[in-house]
Each structure stands twice: as C-alpha cells, then as structure tokens.
Design an enzyme around this catalytic site. Sequence first.
Site, PDB file in Angstrom:
ATOM      1  N   ASP A 185       8.766   2.220 -16.932  1.00 23.43           N
ATOM      2  CA  ASP A 185       8.575   2.323 -15.485  1.00 23.43           C
ATOM      3  C   ASP A 185       9.784   1.653 -14.829  1.00 23.43           C
ATOM      4  OD1 ASP A 185       7.644   2.646 -12.943  1.00 23.43           O
ATOM      5  OD2 ASP A 185       6.215   0.986 -13.028  1.00 23.43           O
ATOM      6  N   TRP A 191       2.940  -5.545 -13.320  1.00 25.69           N
ATOM      7  CA  TRP A 191       2.552  -5.127 -11.960  1.00 25.69           C
ATOM      8  C   TRP A 191       1.053  -4.789 -12.007  1.00 25.69           C
ATOM      9  CZ3 TRP A 191       2.828   0.423  -9.880  1.00 25.69           C
ATOM     10  CH2 TRP A 191       2.697   0.449  -8.479  1.00 25.69           C
ATOM     11  N   LYS A 213      12.900   1.516  -3.593  1.00 26.01           N
ATOM     12  CA  LYS A 213      13.719   0.325  -3.367  1.00 26.01           C
ATOM     13  C   LYS A 213      15.206   0.685  -3.353  1.00 26.01           C
ATOM     14  CE  LYS A 213       9.713  -1.034  -4.928  1.00 26.01           C
ATOM     15  NZ  LYS A 213       8.648  -1.909  -4.604  1.00 26.01           N
TER      16      LYS A 213
HETATM   17  N1  KET Z   1       6.411   0.426 -10.550  1.00 27.51           N
HETATM   18  C1  KET Z   1       6.678  -0.879 -10.358  1.00 27.51           C
HETATM   19  C2  KET Z   1       7.022  -1.715 -11.528  1.00 27.51           C
HETATM   20  C3  KET Z   1       6.617  -1.409  -9.066  1.00 27.51           C
HETATM   21  O1  KET Z   1       6.890  -2.695  -8.912  1.00 27.51           O
HETATM   22  C4  KET Z   1       6.278  -0.588  -7.971  1.00 27.51           C
HETATM   23  C5  KET Z   1       6.148  -1.150  -6.617  1.00 27.51           C
HETATM   24  C6  KET Z   1       6.041   0.766  -8.222  1.00 27.51           C
HETATM   25  C7  KET Z   1       6.109   1.245  -9.514  1.00 27.51           C
HETATM   26  C8  KET Z   1       5.682   1.717  -7.120  1.00 27.51           C
HETATM   27  O2  KET Z   1       6.784   2.435  -6.699  1.00 27.51           O
HETATM   28  P1  KET Z   1       6.598   3.505  -5.509  1.00 27.51           P
HETATM   29  O3  KET Z   1       7.829   4.340  -5.602  1.00 27.51           O
HETATM   30  O4  KET Z   1       6.511   2.734  -4.253  1.00 27.51           O
HETATM   31  O5  KET Z   1       5.366   4.255  -5.775  1.00 27.51           O
HETATM   32  N2  KET Z   1       5.976  -2.402  -6.428  1.00 27.51           N
HETATM   33  C9  KET Z   1       5.919  -3.148  -5.183  1.00 27.51           C
HETATM   34  C10 KET Z   1       5.141  -2.535  -4.079  1.00 27.51           C
HETATM   35  C11 KET Z   1       3.721  -2.221  -4.436  1.00 27.51           C
HETATM   36  O6  KET Z   1       3.003  -3.036  -4.979  1.00 27.51           O
HETATM   37  O7  KET Z   1       3.329  -1.070  -4.114  1.00 27.51           O
HETATM   38  C12 KET Z   1       5.465  -4.587  -5.479  1.00 27.51           C
HETATM   39  O8  KET Z   1       5.248  -4.934  -6.643  1.00 27.51           O
HETATM   40  O9  KET Z   1       5.370  -5.385  -4.536  1.00 27.51           O
END
Ligand code: KET
Length: 396
Positions: free
Chosen positions: A211, A130, A246
Amino acid sequence: MFKHIDAYAGDPILSLVETFLQDPRPNKVNLGIGLYYDEDGRIPLLDVVKRTEIALAAAGLTRSYLPMEGLAAYRETVQRLVFGADRAAARDKRIVTVQTIGGSGALKVGADLLKRYFPDSGIWVSDPTWDNHRSMFDGAGIAVHDYPYYDPKSGGVRFAEMLATISSLPERSIVLLHPCCHNPTGVDLSQDQWRELFPVLIKKRLIPYFDMAYQGYGDGIDEDAWAVRALADAGGNFFVGNSFSKSLSLYGERCGALSVVCPDQAQADLLLGQLKFTVRRNYSSPPTHGGLIVSRILGDAASTAEWQAEVAKMRERIKAMRRSLHEVISARLPGRDFGYFLNQRGMFSYTGLSPAQVDTLREQHAVYLVNSGRICVAGLNLKNVAYVAEAMAAVM
Ligand code: KET
C-alpha cells in the site's frame, strides 16, 4: 426497523478532524490526519494542478462514463510511476493497472478480488498499521492478523520476529506491506531487510500487497518505490495500491490505482477482467476529473518535472520540521534521545506519547494527535513548531 443498528464509534482519525474544527481556541494545532499543510497551514493546490484544470475546463470535454478500469492514459502513466520506466514485467505485459477511487478504493477492489479467488486466505498487517487496513480487509470478509513490526524500545523494526512470523504463514496468505513512509510509525525496512524478506515471500508462495500512499514523501519518487520495483525484478507476483491524495495534494478527487504483477500475460488478462467486474459491482467506474488531471500531468515531461519539484519541496519542508521539533524538545528535555524524529520517514512520527498524554495535549494545549501517539509532521510550521515542542515536552 433499524433499532438493532449499532452506534458507530467513529473513525479514530476522521473523528478527530471534526473535534478539531469545533475547537474555538485560536492556537489549536492539527497533527491528526495525514494531510500535507504548507508553511501557512494551508492544504496546497499545486500550480501544475491548477494550470491543468484550467486547460481541461477550456477544452470543454464531455463527461461520458470512463471504462470500468479507468482512463487508458492514467493506467499507463501510473504504471510507469510505480514500476519505473522500463520494467521487464511491464515489457512482458505482466502488470495490470486499474484506476481506483483513491488508495482506499484500490484496497477495497483488491480485497474483494482476493476474497473471491483466495477465500481461505487471511491477511497479515504490521503491528501497528493504518487503522483502516484492518477495517477494509475485515469488511471484505478476510481474517486480519498481525506480524511484529515496530519496536518501541529501540524505535526500529522487530525484523527477526517479523521474518519468523511471515516465514510460518500458510501458503497464499496475504501480507500487507508499506513500501515507504510507514503509517503510523515512520519506520521503514532498509533495502537489506527487503532483500531478505523477498525470497521468503516468493518461496512460501505468499501474496504481498503493497500500500503506497506516500510516494515521494520519504526520499524521492523513485527511491520510495524501490521495494515495489525490486520485488518485481525478483520475480514476485503481488498487488500494489497507490494514491495521489498526498503526492499531488488531490485528496478529494480520489485518485488512486491498483496494479497486480502476474506470472504471465495470460494471467494478467484474466486479472484485468475480474478487476473490471469487481469495479463494476462496487461502483461501476472511476471519476473522470481527477483521472484527467493525473494523466495529463504524468503524460507531459515538463508538468511531471514541475510536480516532482513540488514534491521535493514538501518533502524537504517536513524534514526541516523534524529538525526543529527535535531541536526544541532535545533542549527542553536534555539527556533523552529524540533521534527518532530525525530518522523516521514521511508524513508521520511515532512519538511514544501514551493515550493519556495525547488527551492532555489536546485538552490543555489544543494540540491534536491520534490516540496512538502518531503525529502528522506536515501539520507543523515555523509559527507553531516551538509551541508544539514545548507542549509535548510539558506532558512527557
Ligand atoms: N493507505 C494508507 C497507508 C494511508 O495512510 C491512507 C490515508 C490511505 C491509504 C488512503 O488513501 P486515499 O487515497 O485517501 O484513499 N491516510 C490518512 C488519511 C485517512 O486516514 O484517510 C491518515 O492516515 O491520516
């Protein structure tokens, strides 16, 4: 005063959302950002979340500050969800958990703490990972490197090379791992591969950092946490960030947590203190609303069961979309192997499309995906999947 400020090039994932929203074409399809959309293309508000929110509103709770570490009930239920109901490490009070501002907040708090107490440690992330992993650790002043991971030729993991790189790292290096639903490739380690990796992480005195943003989207809520639980059982000391963005469709409420598995309770107490201080000097304390929703749902057996059934539905819908995409593309381009669409796990699929093909898809077909060729499979539904598959076949 501000002339020297660089222009922000924009985030590769979030900028795409903005461009998508401005696109007037009615047949446009968003497979960019990792959001779960239902069959009607909507981001669901889960029934169990809605009911919990109504009950919370009726209770008319006051909104004092939460403690720096978050709600006690949240931290306890999250620990059970991540580590399982009866872990030796939890019984021994060796795990500390703090509520964070989403999975991103967990990464930031963890990164700041690691920088403070392991100032010379670098972090190794999978190639690819990511994008924001790099930005966040770099932003905390930690040098970011990669370890070999995805093999575009086989569509699998370059496991021998990954293991060789990790084996050669200096002690106390940080190793970022995706326990399930690898972002962006959808390609995970097998349980045998994890079992081979763990002794290396432990013997070399490395600091694993899981993560876990997609628990439940791969094979199941417990199944997806297998690697985390197995490393705890193997005696590892490590960090785990998790997110409800998610799995509970709570993106904007920013619900996540950071847990650290420590060698003993005394060190766990020290960790908790410094995690609190890290939170205090970043944003002081986490938000109430999301914390209450999550802890009420996970603290109630019937609500938890209802939530788990919802997650199973989301997971199965994604798998069905993988099958449809595979079917149409395979029919359009016979003789080519698209089995990877079926084998990859979680929200994402790595299509192997080049940046130029991604541009053509967007410009000519209004199908949006990230430059790397990653698609969010959850953006597909019965109405658009054939269209997307045809468009992809046309540019391949
Ligand atoms: N870790 C990973 C691996 C991940 O894909 C995301 C979000 C997050 C953490 C962030 O989680 P949050 O609880 O929203 O802080 N990924 C998606 C959204 C983004 O880029 O913010 C994505 O990869 O599209």
